[in-house]
Enzyme design. Sequence first.
Site, PDB file in Angstrom:
ATOM      1  N   THR A   1       0.873  -1.185   0.000  1.00  0.00           N
ATOM      2  CA  THR A   1       0.000   0.000   0.000  1.00  0.00           C
ATOM      3  C   THR A   1       0.901   1.224   0.000  1.00  0.00           C
ATOM      4  O   THR A   1       2.002   1.186   0.539  1.00  0.00           O
ATOM      5  CB  THR A   1      -0.899   0.050   1.242  1.00  0.00           C
ATOM      6  OG1 THR A   1      -0.048   0.074   2.377  1.00  0.00           O
ATOM      7  CG2 THR A   1      -1.809  -1.153   1.316  1.00  0.00           C
TER       8      THR A   1
ATOM      9  N   GLU B   1      -5.841  -3.939   0.441  1.00  0.00           N
ATOM     10  CA  GLU B   1      -6.011  -4.960   1.471  1.00  0.00           C
ATOM     11  C   GLU B   1      -7.200  -5.875   1.193  1.00  0.00           C
ATOM     12  O   GLU B   1      -7.401  -6.875   1.859  1.00  0.00           O
ATOM     13  CB  GLU B   1      -6.223  -4.285   2.839  1.00  0.00           C
ATOM     14  CG  GLU B   1      -4.972  -3.666   3.441  1.00  0.00           C
ATOM     15  CD  GLU B   1      -4.723  -2.232   2.984  1.00  0.00           C
ATOM     16  OE1 GLU B   1      -5.232  -1.847   1.903  1.00  0.00           O
ATOM     17  OE2 GLU B   1      -4.024  -1.499   3.699  1.00  0.00           O
TER      18      GLU B   1
ATOM     19  N   TRP C   1     -19.034  15.023  13.599  1.00  0.00           N
ATOM     20  CA  TRP C   1     -18.133  14.782  12.476  1.00  0.00           C
ATOM     21  C   TRP C   1     -18.602  15.540  11.229  1.00  0.00           C
ATOM     22  O   TRP C   1     -19.784  15.516  10.886  1.00  0.00           O
ATOM     23  CB  TRP C   1     -18.075  13.287  12.146  1.00  0.00           C
ATOM     24  CG  TRP C   1     -17.369  12.463  13.184  1.00  0.00           C
ATOM     25  CD1 TRP C   1     -16.949  12.870  14.420  1.00  0.00           C
ATOM     26  CD2 TRP C   1     -17.009  11.083  13.074  1.00  0.00           C
ATOM     27  NE1 TRP C   1     -16.355  11.824  15.087  1.00  0.00           N
ATOM     28  CE2 TRP C   1     -16.374  10.709  14.288  1.00  0.00           C
ATOM     29  CE3 TRP C   1     -17.145  10.110  12.086  1.00  0.00           C
ATOM     30  CZ2 TRP C   1     -15.888   9.425  14.539  1.00  0.00           C
ATOM     31  CZ3 TRP C   1     -16.666   8.825  12.323  1.00  0.00           C
ATOM     32  CH2 TRP C   1     -16.036   8.492  13.539  1.00  0.00           C
TER      33      TRP C   1
ATOM     34  N   LYS D   1     -13.471  16.905  13.175  1.00  0.00           N
ATOM     35  CA  LYS D   1     -14.247  16.746  14.397  1.00  0.00           C
ATOM     36  C   LYS D   1     -14.510  18.119  14.998  1.00  0.00           C
ATOM     37  O   LYS D   1     -13.628  18.735  15.577  1.00  0.00           O
ATOM     38  CB  LYS D   1     -13.516  15.821  15.359  1.00  0.00           C
ATOM     39  CG  LYS D   1     -13.405  14.436  14.726  1.00  0.00           C
ATOM     40  CD  LYS D   1     -12.910  13.345  15.624  1.00  0.00           C
ATOM     41  CE  LYS D   1     -13.039  12.034  14.868  1.00  0.00           C
ATOM     42  NZ  LYS D   1     -12.328  10.923  15.423  1.00  0.00           N
TER      43      LYS D   1
HETATM   44  P1  ADP Z   1      -3.551   3.479  -2.272  1.00  0.00           P
HETATM   45  O1  ADP Z   1      -3.618   4.242  -1.001  1.00  0.00           O
HETATM   46  O2  ADP Z   1      -2.278   2.764  -2.542  1.00  0.00           O
HETATM   47  O3  ADP Z   1      -4.175   4.172  -3.452  1.00  0.00           O
HETATM   48  P2  ADP Z   1      -5.793   1.732  -2.272  1.00  0.00           P
HETATM   49  O4  ADP Z   1      -6.094   1.638  -3.697  1.00  0.00           O
HETATM   50  O5  ADP Z   1      -5.805   0.501  -1.490  1.00  0.00           O
HETATM   51  O6  ADP Z   1      -4.432   2.270  -2.015  1.00  0.00           O
HETATM   52  O7  ADP Z   1      -6.732   2.818  -1.659  1.00  0.00           O
HETATM   53  C1  ADP Z   1      -7.916   2.428  -1.061  1.00  0.00           C
HETATM   54  C2  ADP Z   1      -8.666   3.633  -0.595  1.00  0.00           C
HETATM   55  O8  ADP Z   1      -9.083   4.412  -1.715  1.00  0.00           O
HETATM   56  C3  ADP Z   1      -9.956   3.287   0.107  1.00  0.00           C
HETATM   57  O9  ADP Z   1      -9.723   2.939   1.449  1.00  0.00           O
HETATM   58  C4  ADP Z   1     -10.727   4.569  -0.065  1.00  0.00           C
HETATM   59  O10 ADP Z   1     -10.333   5.549   0.872  1.00  0.00           O
HETATM   60  C5  ADP Z   1     -10.318   5.049  -1.426  1.00  0.00           C
HETATM   61  N1  ADP Z   1     -11.320   4.657  -2.412  1.00  0.00           N
HETATM   62  C6  ADP Z   1     -11.311   3.577  -3.210  1.00  0.00           C
HETATM   63  N2  ADP Z   1     -12.406   3.567  -3.997  1.00  0.00           N
HETATM   64  C7  ADP Z   1     -13.131   4.657  -3.697  1.00  0.00           C
HETATM   65  C8  ADP Z   1     -14.378   5.215  -4.153  1.00  0.00           C
HETATM   66  N3  ADP Z   1     -15.094   4.642  -5.113  1.00  0.00           N
HETATM   67  N4  ADP Z   1     -14.792   6.361  -3.593  1.00  0.00           N
HETATM   68  C9  ADP Z   1     -14.085   6.956  -2.618  1.00  0.00           C
HETATM   69  N5  ADP Z   1     -12.921   6.495  -2.149  1.00  0.00           N
HETATM   70  C10 ADP Z   1     -12.441   5.362  -2.675  1.00  0.00           C
END
Ligand code: ADP
Length: 552
Positions: free
Chosen positions: A187, A336, A450, A445
């Site tokens: 990640t 993940e 929130w 916050k």
């Molecule tokens: P990186 O941080 O490496 O880009 P990820 O692809 O695993 O890693 O990122 C996942 C995160 O991306 C999710 O936890 C979320 O915050 C955000 N995310 C993914 N898809 C969406 C979506 N459709 N709308 C909003 N946020 C999203």
Amino acid sequence: MLGLMQDRALLISDLIEYAALYHGDTEVVSRSIEGPIHRTNYRELRQRSKQLANALTALGVKFGDRVGTLAWNGYRHMELYYGISGMGAVLHTINPRLFPEQITYIANHAEDQFLFFDLTFAPLIEKLAPTMKTVKAFVAMTDRAHMPKINTGSVDLLCYEDLIDSHSADFEWPQFDEKTASSLCYTSGTTGNPKGVLYSHRSTVLHSFCVCSRDGLGLSSADSALIIVPLFHANAWGIPYAAAMCGAKLVLPGAQLDGKSVYELTRDEKCNFSAGVPTVWLMFFGYVDQNPHLDVKKDIVLERLVIGGSAAPRAMIERFHNDFGAYVVHAWGMTEMSPLGTTGNLLKRHADLPIEKRFDIQQKQGRAVFGVDMKITDDQGKELPRDGHAFGNLKVRGPWITKGYFKGEGGQVLDEQGYFDTGDVATLDPEGYMQITDRSKDVIKSGGEWISSIDVENAAVGHPAVQEAAVIGVFHAKWQERPLLIVIKKPGQDVTGPELIKFLESRIAKWWLPDDVVFVDELPHTATGKLLKTKLREQFKDHKLPTADAAE
Ligand code: ADP
């Protein structure tokens, strides 16, 4: 009593075997790094993956060894997907957009034995070669004629096509436990070092069934699928595996993701399915807008676009519907989670809703797919109602969700019921649609309540003069935190802070209105293009809100 069904392991090698046998002629089309469009098919993909597996065996790669890739979406990368995992080694896809120090860190942390790279990254490899402690050879993913002239010190530089050519396709995929590690993806880690997510053959094959299901991503043998999401990012949302499972034609755009290149590839390969982050489609629209002579209706036959990684803007969902007759499947997930968690498909009962109402539903991130249990909780872990209003920490569990990071980094990551905290904050509505309201670190916050920074950002980008907006919480003596809106204006457009606040008044709750607006020329982003709010919070930590004095 146990059932009497066969215990055949779910293995990645079976996917390519199936594709070669039942969809052998189905094409895999790539825009090559060397230039021309390259065409192959699943039969050849299997053959070359086996040649590669023989080559890796000859190089000394053993069961469980990690083999790294720094590469775009192309057929050679697909061969590595199948060859490495198929032989029982672990494919480690490295995101080239990470900072160089992070690339070194993860290659060393993963103990990559070999590193395969596309020509684009030759200068990067030359620079990083001395820092990579475990790599026994670097392999340039090209032929002899295009080999880069770089110095990798005492470590060998090999040629991919030479490796393939010097080995036969006579290779039996080994059978082993389906829980064996198959691939590794780090990640990007907005805080601290990147952490490795280690997938298994079982999790990958189960996830592929989901990608191919109608209410998953709906990928099938009837599709010509343009895979824009990178093969180095969360397994390209599992599509490289699922496409072989269902025999979809694969179209791989290589390094060229500009609007013109994507338009032409979509047109020429008659792509009806695509998957990518919103940014790419903004470039695509830009190209369409600058070229009014294009016969878009005739050229583009897109039907289904999976958009995720960050929120799909409503305007994008609408435009694909109105101008292209295409349905946007808004999807959410994370590295993940292999990465699929939710998909925004409509239910039967939504068919007769007015289009605006359907867009309202599509704008949410969708419903959990089978295999993903999902709940929202408050900070004490108490489950919150699924009423579409309460928002809380989004937690998930299931057979393709991580139970811990590679080498135990980050320690215990599951709660007592086995749920993984996604770090996202969301609502769940009574029909099961989930909507992301924030990252838990970014939620503001204010006086114990929130505020969703994302909602305020989305409202702000609705203003015609706003190109990009970020909202962060800034210290406030009375309220603890209050929102600060940080904006990049569109070139040639103008708007003032008070005008923006006025614009927001009718769009968000009054107490969510930002206490101040600042204009900047650029905003910081992570390696995967997301707003880097940690940096913004650092940058604006001493920002004095105009409301601050009133509070003292
Ligand atoms: P990186 O941080 O490496 O880009 P990820 O692809 O695993 O890693 O990122 C996942 C995160 O991306 C999710 O936890 C979320 O915050 C955000 N995310 C993914 N898809 C969406 C979506 N459709 N709308 C909003 N946020 C999203």
